[in-house]
Design a protein around this motif. Sequence first.
Motif, PDB file in Angstrom:
ATOM      1  N   SER A   1       0.849  -1.191   0.000  1.00 20.24           N
ATOM      2  CA  SER A   1       0.000   0.000   0.000  1.00 20.24           C
ATOM      3  C   SER A   1       0.884   1.240   0.000  1.00 20.24           C
ATOM      4  N   ARG A   2       0.388   2.289  -0.651  1.00 18.76           N
ATOM      5  CA  ARG A   2       1.094   3.579  -0.673  1.00 18.76           C
ATOM      6  C   ARG A   2       0.447   4.501   0.344  1.00 18.76           C
ATOM      7  N   VAL A   3       1.274   5.145   1.161  1.00 14.68           N
ATOM      8  CA  VAL A   3       0.812   5.987   2.261  1.00 14.68           C
ATOM      9  C   VAL A   3       1.240   7.431   2.006  1.00 14.68           C
ATOM     10  N   LEU A   4       0.270   8.345   2.076  1.00 17.01           N
ATOM     11  CA  LEU A   4       0.537   9.782   2.007  1.00 17.01           C
ATOM     12  C   LEU A   4       0.752  10.293   3.419  1.00 17.01           C
ATOM     13  N   MET A   5       1.941  10.849   3.707  1.00 15.89           N
ATOM     14  CA  MET A   5       2.282  11.261   5.055  1.00 15.89           C
ATOM     15  C   MET A   5       1.773  12.661   5.363  1.00 15.89           C
ATOM     16  N   LEU A   6       1.697  12.981   6.669  1.00 11.16           N
ATOM     17  CA  LEU A   6       1.214  14.281   7.120  1.00 11.16           C
ATOM     18  C   LEU A   6       2.022  15.429   6.542  1.00 11.16           C
ATOM     19  N   ALA A   7       3.318  15.204   6.321  1.00 13.37           N
ATOM     20  CA  ALA A   7       4.192  16.293   5.891  1.00 13.37           C
ATOM     21  C   ALA A   7       3.933  16.729   4.457  1.00 13.37           C
ATOM     22  N   ASP A   8       3.244  15.913   3.663  1.00 17.35           N
ATOM     23  CA  ASP A   8       2.993  16.275   2.274  1.00 17.35           C
ATOM     24  C   ASP A   8       2.099  17.518   2.204  1.00 17.35           C
ATOM     25  N   ALA A   9       2.432  18.424   1.272  1.00 20.17           N
ATOM     26  CA  ALA A   9       1.699  19.688   1.176  1.00 20.17           C
ATOM     27  C   ALA A   9       0.254  19.503   0.745  1.00 20.17           C
ATOM     28  N   SER A  10      -0.105  18.353   0.192  1.00 18.76           N
ATOM     29  CA  SER A  10      -1.477  18.109  -0.249  1.00 18.76           C
ATOM     30  C   SER A  10      -2.326  17.430   0.821  1.00 18.76           C
ATOM     31  N   HIS A  11      -1.745  17.174   1.989  1.00 18.72           N
ATOM     32  CA  HIS A  11      -2.473  16.460   3.039  1.00 18.72           C
ATOM     33  C   HIS A  11      -2.996  17.447   4.081  1.00 18.72           C
TER      34      HIS A  11
ATOM     35  N   ASP B   1       9.285  18.432   9.709  1.00 17.32           N
ATOM     36  CA  ASP B   1       9.265  18.968  11.067  1.00 17.32           C
ATOM     37  C   ASP B   1       8.291  20.118  11.257  1.00 17.32           C
ATOM     38  N   ALA B   2       7.394  20.383  10.304  1.00 18.88           N
ATOM     39  CA  ALA B   2       6.496  21.525  10.441  1.00 18.88           C
ATOM     40  C   ALA B   2       5.161  21.251   9.758  1.00 18.88           C
ATOM     41  N   LEU B   3       4.078  21.648  10.436  1.00 18.70           N
ATOM     42  CA  LEU B   3       2.729  21.611   9.884  1.00 18.70           C
ATOM     43  C   LEU B   3       2.083  22.976  10.135  1.00 18.70           C
ATOM     44  N   ASP B   4       1.236  23.412   9.200  1.00 19.23           N
ATOM     45  CA  ASP B   4       0.520  24.677   9.349  1.00 19.23           C
ATOM     46  C   ASP B   4      -0.858  24.420   9.961  1.00 19.23           C
ATOM     47  N   VAL B   5      -1.196  25.212  10.979  1.00 23.78           N
ATOM     48  CA  VAL B   5      -2.536  25.202  11.546  1.00 23.78           C
ATOM     49  C   VAL B   5      -3.299  26.355  10.902  1.00 23.78           C
ATOM     50  N   LEU B   6      -4.310  26.035  10.102  1.00 23.53           N
ATOM     51  CA  LEU B   6      -4.956  27.024   9.248  1.00 23.53           C
ATOM     52  C   LEU B   6      -6.082  27.765   9.964  1.00 23.53           C
ATOM     53  N   HIS B   7      -6.228  29.043   9.565  1.00 23.94           N
ATOM     54  CA  HIS B   7      -7.384  29.866   9.940  1.00 23.94           C
ATOM     55  C   HIS B   7      -7.613  29.896  11.453  1.00 23.94           C
ATOM     56  N   VAL B   8      -6.566  30.246  12.188  1.00 27.72           N
ATOM     57  CA  VAL B   8      -6.662  30.369  13.638  1.00 27.72           C
ATOM     58  C   VAL B   8      -6.959  31.830  13.976  1.00 27.72           C
TER      59      VAL B   8
ATOM     60  N   ALA C   1       2.982  23.811  13.915  1.00 33.17           N
ATOM     61  CA  ALA C   1       3.066  22.658  14.819  1.00 33.17           C
ATOM     62  C   ALA C   1       4.090  21.669  14.291  1.00 33.17           C
ATOM     63  N   ARG C   2       4.564  20.831  15.178  1.00 34.08           N
ATOM     64  CA  ARG C   2       5.542  19.806  14.811  1.00 34.08           C
ATOM     65  C   ARG C   2       4.908  18.430  14.986  1.00 34.08           C
ATOM     66  N   PRO C   3       4.953  17.559  13.969  1.00 33.02           N
ATOM     67  CA  PRO C   3       4.347  16.218  14.107  1.00 33.02           C
ATOM     68  C   PRO C   3       4.955  15.451  15.272  1.00 33.02           C
ATOM     69  N   VAL C   4       4.119  14.714  15.982  1.00 36.90           N
ATOM     70  CA  VAL C   4       4.629  13.885  17.075  1.00 36.90           C
ATOM     71  C   VAL C   4       5.148  12.544  16.550  1.00 36.90           C
ATOM     72  N   ALA C   5       4.699  12.124  15.378  1.00 42.70           N
ATOM     73  CA  ALA C   5       5.195  10.876  14.782  1.00 42.70           C
ATOM     74  C   ALA C   5       6.619  11.065  14.258  1.00 42.70           C
ATOM     75  N   GLN C   6       7.381   9.995  14.275  1.00 40.98           N
ATOM     76  CA  GLN C   6       8.758  10.025  13.776  1.00 40.98           C
ATOM     77  C   GLN C   6       8.747   9.732  12.270  1.00 40.98           C
ATOM     78  N   LEU C   7       8.372  10.744  11.477  1.00 35.65           N
ATOM     79  CA  LEU C   7       8.149  10.528  10.047  1.00 35.65           C
ATOM     80  C   LEU C   7       9.425  10.124   9.317  1.00 35.65           C
ATOM     81  N   GLU C   8      10.568  10.593   9.777  1.00 39.15           N
ATOM     82  CA  GLU C   8      11.818  10.314   9.074  1.00 39.15           C
ATOM     83  C   GLU C   8      12.517   9.048   9.553  1.00 39.15           C
ATOM     84  N   ARG C   9      12.069   8.478  10.683  1.00 38.32           N
ATOM     85  CA  ARG C   9      12.822   7.374  11.272  1.00 38.32           C
ATOM     86  C   ARG C   9      12.023   6.092  11.458  1.00 38.32           C
TER      87      ARG C   9
END
Length: 286
Positions: free
Chosen positions: A155-165, A187-194, A240-248
């Motif tokens: 299966s192919r997984v789209l991760m949180l860090a992708d700009a389309s997610h 290491d960065a996610l945008d929280v929108l419309h706060v 925000a910073r993801p709590v999952a270890q996306l790179e490891r």
Amino acid sequence: MLLCAIAAFALMFAEDRFSRMEDVRAQLSTVVAPIQWLVSVPSDVLTWTSLALSDQRELVEENRQLREQLLTLSHRVQRMANLTAENVRLRELLNAARHDDVPYITAELLALDSDPFTHQMVVDRGRRDGAYIGQPVMDASGLVGQVTAVSAYSSRVLMLADASHALPVQVNRNGLRFIVQGTGRYDALDVLHVPDTADIREGDLLTTSGLAGRFPIGYPVARVFEVKHDPGQPFAQVTARPVAQLERSRHFLLLFPPPPSEPRDDPSLWDESFSVIEPPLPGRDS
């Protein structure tokens, strides 16, 4: 190169115009799966041989079992912070609904997408294991992403860090709801419309809100690490910073959340207080 470019444009056009191309892609992924396994065979054989010639093989096997056990226990513990905050809000309700455990299967990383502009990976669970498009994927720390394509064996997984997610979240401390979108960085996610006056602080834990119906409620997504207030602007800039270890992370959980409940159109739910009063007909006494 010209022929490859023409073929690539033709495939993109066909995928955009014809819905059956998704089935073709799934079949091609099934064909490519043995090649991916074959590429990993030499390194696996070399690793196994080196372990067989040493007295550490039993220790490595024990470590693998403990790692899987830790992953399973982490899945149960992750929701404790959210359930604690929820218990504070609902402890006065006698009939509060109980959250059941979400079924899951374990998966292992097969490959990472080589495209620097996307953040996707391939795991070793497919249609034969029950994987499906839109399925939530987690590691031992938090939410990783969702399944976007499924073949028989992978299966192919789209991760949180992708700009389309993007996905809906809530602040665990007070229940405020927002949308989190990837930035193309691990290491960065945008929280929108706060809103500039919203009660959101550095260190706040963001968890899944469950509103989209795809991700179960209460799983950790990210932690706020920067809040910028610009005078005169209606919205604050929150990162925000993801709590999952996306790179490891190499081992994951594929969740099987229950389907969202649909509203029932039950006539018995109507009582006499909602009865319709018909106006009197002309020529009759009202």
